[in-house]
Write a protein that holds these residues in place. Sequence first.
Motif, PDB file in Angstrom:
ATOM      1  N   LYS A  11     -28.025  31.457  31.146  1.00 37.84           N
ATOM      2  CA  LYS A  11     -28.139  31.259  29.697  1.00 37.84           C
ATOM      3  C   LYS A  11     -26.845  31.586  28.955  1.00 37.84           C
ATOM      4  CE  LYS A  11     -30.874  32.669  25.674  1.00 37.84           C
ATOM      5  NZ  LYS A  11     -32.024  33.504  25.202  1.00 37.84           N
ATOM      6  N   TYR A  12     -26.269  32.749  29.245  1.00 40.35           N
ATOM      7  CA  TYR A  12     -25.131  33.211  28.453  1.00 40.35           C
ATOM      8  C   TYR A  12     -23.769  32.764  28.992  1.00 40.35           C
ATOM      9  CZ  TYR A  12     -28.573  36.010  26.015  1.00 40.35           C
ATOM     10  OH  TYR A  12     -29.670  36.395  25.269  1.00 40.35           O
ATOM     11  N   LYS A  13     -23.728  32.353  30.249  1.00 39.09           N
ATOM     12  CA  LYS A  13     -22.459  31.888  30.821  1.00 39.09           C
ATOM     13  C   LYS A  13     -22.355  30.365  30.846  1.00 39.09           C
ATOM     14  CE  LYS A  13     -20.727  35.933  32.262  1.00 39.09           C
ATOM     15  NZ  LYS A  13     -19.396  36.459  31.877  1.00 39.09           N
ATOM     16  N   PHE A  14     -23.513  29.698  31.126  1.00 38.27           N
ATOM     17  CA  PHE A  14     -23.464  28.249  31.339  1.00 38.27           C
ATOM     18  C   PHE A  14     -24.409  27.457  30.432  1.00 38.27           C
ATOM     19  CE2 PHE A  14     -22.272  30.282  35.394  1.00 38.27           C
ATOM     20  CZ  PHE A  14     -20.992  29.766  35.534  1.00 38.27           C
ATOM     21  N   LYS A  15     -25.091  28.128  29.485  1.00 40.99           N
ATOM     22  CA  LYS A  15     -25.975  27.459  28.530  1.00 40.99           C
ATOM     23  C   LYS A  15     -27.053  26.621  29.228  1.00 40.99           C
ATOM     24  CE  LYS A  15     -23.094  29.018  25.431  1.00 40.99           C
ATOM     25  NZ  LYS A  15     -23.428  30.275  24.729  1.00 40.99           N
ATOM     26  N   THR A  22     -30.510  27.095  32.467  1.00 38.48           N
ATOM     27  CA  THR A  22     -31.487  28.013  33.059  1.00 38.48           C
ATOM     28  C   THR A  22     -31.123  28.263  34.513  1.00 38.48           C
ATOM     29  OG1 THR A  22     -32.944  26.220  33.797  1.00 38.48           O
ATOM     30  CG2 THR A  22     -33.309  27.089  31.571  1.00 38.48           C
ATOM     31  N   ALA A  23     -31.710  29.298  35.085  1.00 44.20           N
ATOM     32  CA  ALA A  23     -31.429  29.623  36.493  1.00 44.20           C
ATOM     33  C   ALA A  23     -31.809  28.466  37.410  1.00 44.20           C
ATOM     34  CB  ALA A  23     -32.199  30.883  36.901  1.00 44.20           C
ATOM     35  N   ALA A  24     -32.860  27.749  37.063  1.00 42.16           N
ATOM     36  CA  ALA A  24     -33.333  26.638  37.897  1.00 42.16           C
ATOM     37  C   ALA A  24     -32.353  25.465  37.886  1.00 42.16           C
ATOM     38  CB  ALA A  24     -34.700  26.170  37.422  1.00 42.16           C
ATOM     39  N   LYS A  25     -31.596  25.324  36.794  1.00 40.06           N
ATOM     40  CA  LYS A  25     -30.712  24.161  36.638  1.00 40.06           C
ATOM     41  C   LYS A  25     -29.243  24.449  36.965  1.00 40.06           C
ATOM     42  CE  LYS A  25     -33.654  21.901  33.193  1.00 40.06           C
ATOM     43  NZ  LYS A  25     -33.752  21.439  31.780  1.00 40.06           N
ATOM     44  N   LEU A  26     -28.958  25.631  37.479  1.00 40.12           N
ATOM     45  CA  LEU A  26     -27.578  25.941  37.861  1.00 40.12           C
ATOM     46  C   LEU A  26     -27.109  24.965  38.936  1.00 40.12           C
ATOM     47  CD1 LEU A  26     -27.735  29.836  38.060  1.00 40.12           C
ATOM     48  CD2 LEU A  26     -26.268  28.534  36.506  1.00 40.12           C
ATOM     49  N   THR A  27     -25.905  24.451  38.776  1.00 42.03           N
ATOM     50  CA  THR A  27     -25.377  23.514  39.763  1.00 42.03           C
ATOM     51  C   THR A  27     -24.819  24.278  40.965  1.00 42.03           C
ATOM     52  OG1 THR A  27     -23.130  23.513  38.863  1.00 42.03           O
ATOM     53  CG2 THR A  27     -24.702  21.952  37.895  1.00 42.03           C
ATOM     54  N   ARG A  28     -24.548  23.547  42.002  1.00 42.19           N
ATOM     55  CA  ARG A  28     -23.959  24.116  43.211  1.00 42.19           C
ATOM     56  C   ARG A  28     -22.620  24.787  42.888  1.00 42.19           C
ATOM     57  NH1 ARG A  28     -24.286  23.214  48.861  1.00 42.19           N
ATOM     58  NH2 ARG A  28     -22.265  23.057  49.889  1.00 42.19           N
ATOM     59  N   GLY A  29     -21.801  24.124  42.092  1.00 42.83           N
ATOM     60  CA  GLY A  29     -20.496  24.674  41.713  1.00 42.83           C
ATOM     61  C   GLY A  29     -20.619  25.937  40.874  1.00 42.83           C
ATOM     62  N   GLN A  30     -21.565  25.952  39.929  1.00 39.41           N
ATOM     63  CA  GLN A  30     -21.786  27.135  39.090  1.00 39.41           C
ATOM     64  C   GLN A  30     -22.271  28.314  39.925  1.00 39.41           C
ATOM     65  OE1 GLN A  30     -24.523  25.346  36.323  1.00 39.41           O
ATOM     66  NE2 GLN A  30     -22.922  24.828  34.840  1.00 39.41           N
ATOM     67  N   CYS A  31     -23.145  28.040  40.884  1.00 37.55           N
ATOM     68  CA  CYS A  31     -23.647  29.095  41.771  1.00 37.55           C
ATOM     69  C   CYS A  31     -22.506  29.706  42.585  1.00 37.55           C
ATOM     70  CB  CYS A  31     -24.713  28.538  42.714  1.00 37.55           C
ATOM     71  SG  CYS A  31     -26.260  28.093  41.878  1.00 37.55           S
ATOM     72  N   ALA A  32     -21.588  28.849  43.059  1.00 35.28           N
ATOM     73  CA  ALA A  32     -20.437  29.337  43.822  1.00 35.28           C
ATOM     74  C   ALA A  32     -19.519  30.179  42.936  1.00 35.28           C
ATOM     75  CB  ALA A  32     -19.672  28.170  44.433  1.00 35.28           C
ATOM     76  N   LEU A  33     -19.375  29.802  41.669  1.00 35.65           N
ATOM     77  CA  LEU A  33     -18.556  30.588  40.732  1.00 35.65           C
ATOM     78  C   LEU A  33     -19.184  31.962  40.497  1.00 35.65           C
ATOM     79  CD1 LEU A  33     -17.498  28.038  37.948  1.00 35.65           C
ATOM     80  CD2 LEU A  33     -15.967  29.285  39.480  1.00 35.65           C
ATOM     81  N   ILE A  34     -20.490  32.005  40.301  1.00 41.44           N
ATOM     82  CA  ILE A  34     -21.191  33.277  40.103  1.00 41.44           C
ATOM     83  C   ILE A  34     -20.981  34.184  41.311  1.00 41.44           C
ATOM     84  CG2 ILE A  34     -23.469  34.369  39.913  1.00 41.44           C
ATOM     85  CD1 ILE A  34     -24.321  31.827  38.296  1.00 41.44           C
ATOM     86  N   ALA A  35     -21.182  33.624  42.507  1.00 41.29           N
ATOM     87  CA  ALA A  35     -21.022  34.409  43.740  1.00 41.29           C
ATOM     88  C   ALA A  35     -19.591  34.906  43.895  1.00 41.29           C
ATOM     89  CB  ALA A  35     -21.415  33.557  44.947  1.00 41.29           C
ATOM     90  N   ALA A  36     -18.632  34.104  43.466  1.00 44.53           N
ATOM     91  CA  ALA A  36     -17.211  34.470  43.595  1.00 44.53           C
ATOM     92  C   ALA A  36     -16.856  35.694  42.761  1.00 44.53           C
ATOM     93  CB  ALA A  36     -16.325  33.294  43.204  1.00 44.53           C
ATOM     94  N   SER A  53     -17.337  34.230  35.382  1.00 45.82           N
ATOM     95  CA  SER A  53     -17.702  32.966  36.026  1.00 45.82           C
ATOM     96  C   SER A  53     -17.639  31.787  35.061  1.00 45.82           C
ATOM     97  CB  SER A  53     -19.116  33.070  36.624  1.00 45.82           C
ATOM     98  OG  SER A  53     -20.054  33.471  35.642  1.00 45.82           O
ATOM     99  N   ALA A  54     -17.786  32.054  33.752  1.00 48.22           N
ATOM    100  CA  ALA A  54     -17.714  30.971  32.760  1.00 48.22           C
ATOM    101  C   ALA A  54     -16.279  30.536  32.491  1.00 48.22           C
ATOM    102  CB  ALA A  54     -18.372  31.414  31.455  1.00 48.22           C
ATOM    103  N   HIS A  55     -15.322  31.447  32.699  1.00 49.81           N
ATOM    104  CA  HIS A  55     -13.902  31.142  32.498  1.00 49.81           C
ATOM    105  C   HIS A  55     -13.127  31.613  33.729  1.00 49.81           C
ATOM    106  CE1 HIS A  55     -15.694  31.669  28.444  1.00 49.81           C
ATOM    107  NE2 HIS A  55     -15.027  30.550  28.206  1.00 49.81           N
ATOM    108  N   PRO A  56     -13.286  30.884  34.838  1.00 50.11           N
ATOM    109  CA  PRO A  56     -12.712  31.340  36.108  1.00 50.11           C
ATOM    110  C   PRO A  56     -11.190  31.298  36.157  1.00 50.11           C
ATOM    111  CG  PRO A  56     -13.620  29.131  36.334  1.00 50.11           C
ATOM    112  CD  PRO A  56     -14.027  29.617  34.980  1.00 50.11           C
ATOM    113  N   SER A  57     -10.620  32.327  36.727  1.00 52.75           N
ATOM    114  CA  SER A  57      -9.173  32.379  36.957  1.00 52.75           C
ATOM    115  C   SER A  57      -8.843  31.514  38.183  1.00 52.75           C
ATOM    116  CB  SER A  57      -8.757  33.826  37.224  1.00 52.75           C
ATOM    117  OG  SER A  57      -9.370  34.275  38.431  1.00 52.75           O
ATOM    118  N   PRO A  58      -7.564  31.226  38.415  1.00 55.41           N
ATOM    119  CA  PRO A  58      -7.190  30.466  39.629  1.00 55.41           C
ATOM    120  C   PRO A  58      -7.713  31.118  40.903  1.00 55.41           C
ATOM    121  CG  PRO A  58      -5.335  30.569  38.126  1.00 55.41           C
ATOM    122  CD  PRO A  58      -6.399  31.458  37.556  1.00 55.41           C
ATOM    123  N   TYR A  59      -7.708  32.465  40.941  1.00 55.90           N
ATOM    124  CA  TYR A  59      -8.217  33.184  42.113  1.00 55.90           C
ATOM    125  C   TYR A  59      -9.701  32.900  42.325  1.00 55.90           C
ATOM    126  CZ  TYR A  59     -10.219  37.039  44.776  1.00 55.90           C
ATOM    127  OH  TYR A  59     -10.945  37.773  45.686  1.00 55.90           O
TER     128      TYR A  59
END
Length: 247
Positions: A171-175, A177-191, A201-207
Amino acid sequence: MKLRKPFRILRNLILFFFISSIGAVIFYRFVPVYVTPLMIIRSVQQLVSEEKVICKHTWVPFDKISPSLPMAVIASEDNRFASHNGFDMIEIKKAMKENETRKKKRGASTISQQTAKNVFLWPQSSWVRKGFEVYFTFLIETCWPKERIMEVYLNSIEMGKGIYGAQATAKYKFKTTAAKLTRGQCALIAATLPNPIRFDSAHPSPYIKRRQGQILRLMNLVPKFPPVDKEKAKEKDTKKQKKKKKK
């Protein structure tokens, strides 16, 4: 006589701890975890530093979380989550060997250990907390199925400043729901999980973007979670075939 009373008090305290801890683990096997010690500690820290108290958290069941998110955290945090008993001895041995030469020590905590810490303990590392962590990890691995451990983990883990769990993060990072998180967004969260306060995760650095790419590749290699139930899959295939024949 004087010595009996302190021993009796100590015995009662130990008995109370074991009964209450086992009871709490069984209770959370079925009931959502709405508040954790970390949420309380972070809120107190914000109050003490005269900051605005932020605590965003909404519990959602496992089937309302994108299936890519458990895959992403397994790829990033704990490749053998589905098969170990709460402690990854392979990673522990690797970490011990690497730490002989590393200046900055690396840990080998599993998702089960992190869940035990998040729900029942405090964040500051110490030998005492590690001891309790081992105990609670053993309990949840004994009383909870793996899917429940993952459900609690994804709902309780810190994913940003004052943000806890998949639903609040979505909600607060990607506007979304948890059910609609994309594969890429999930990888960013995990990173960002090793340090969600420092990394956004909403404003990822190059790292973080590099870590995202690594996690996306690993997601194709780790076993699917939760594992596919072969019997249920067969039943679904049989039902589909019957429907086709009727048509």
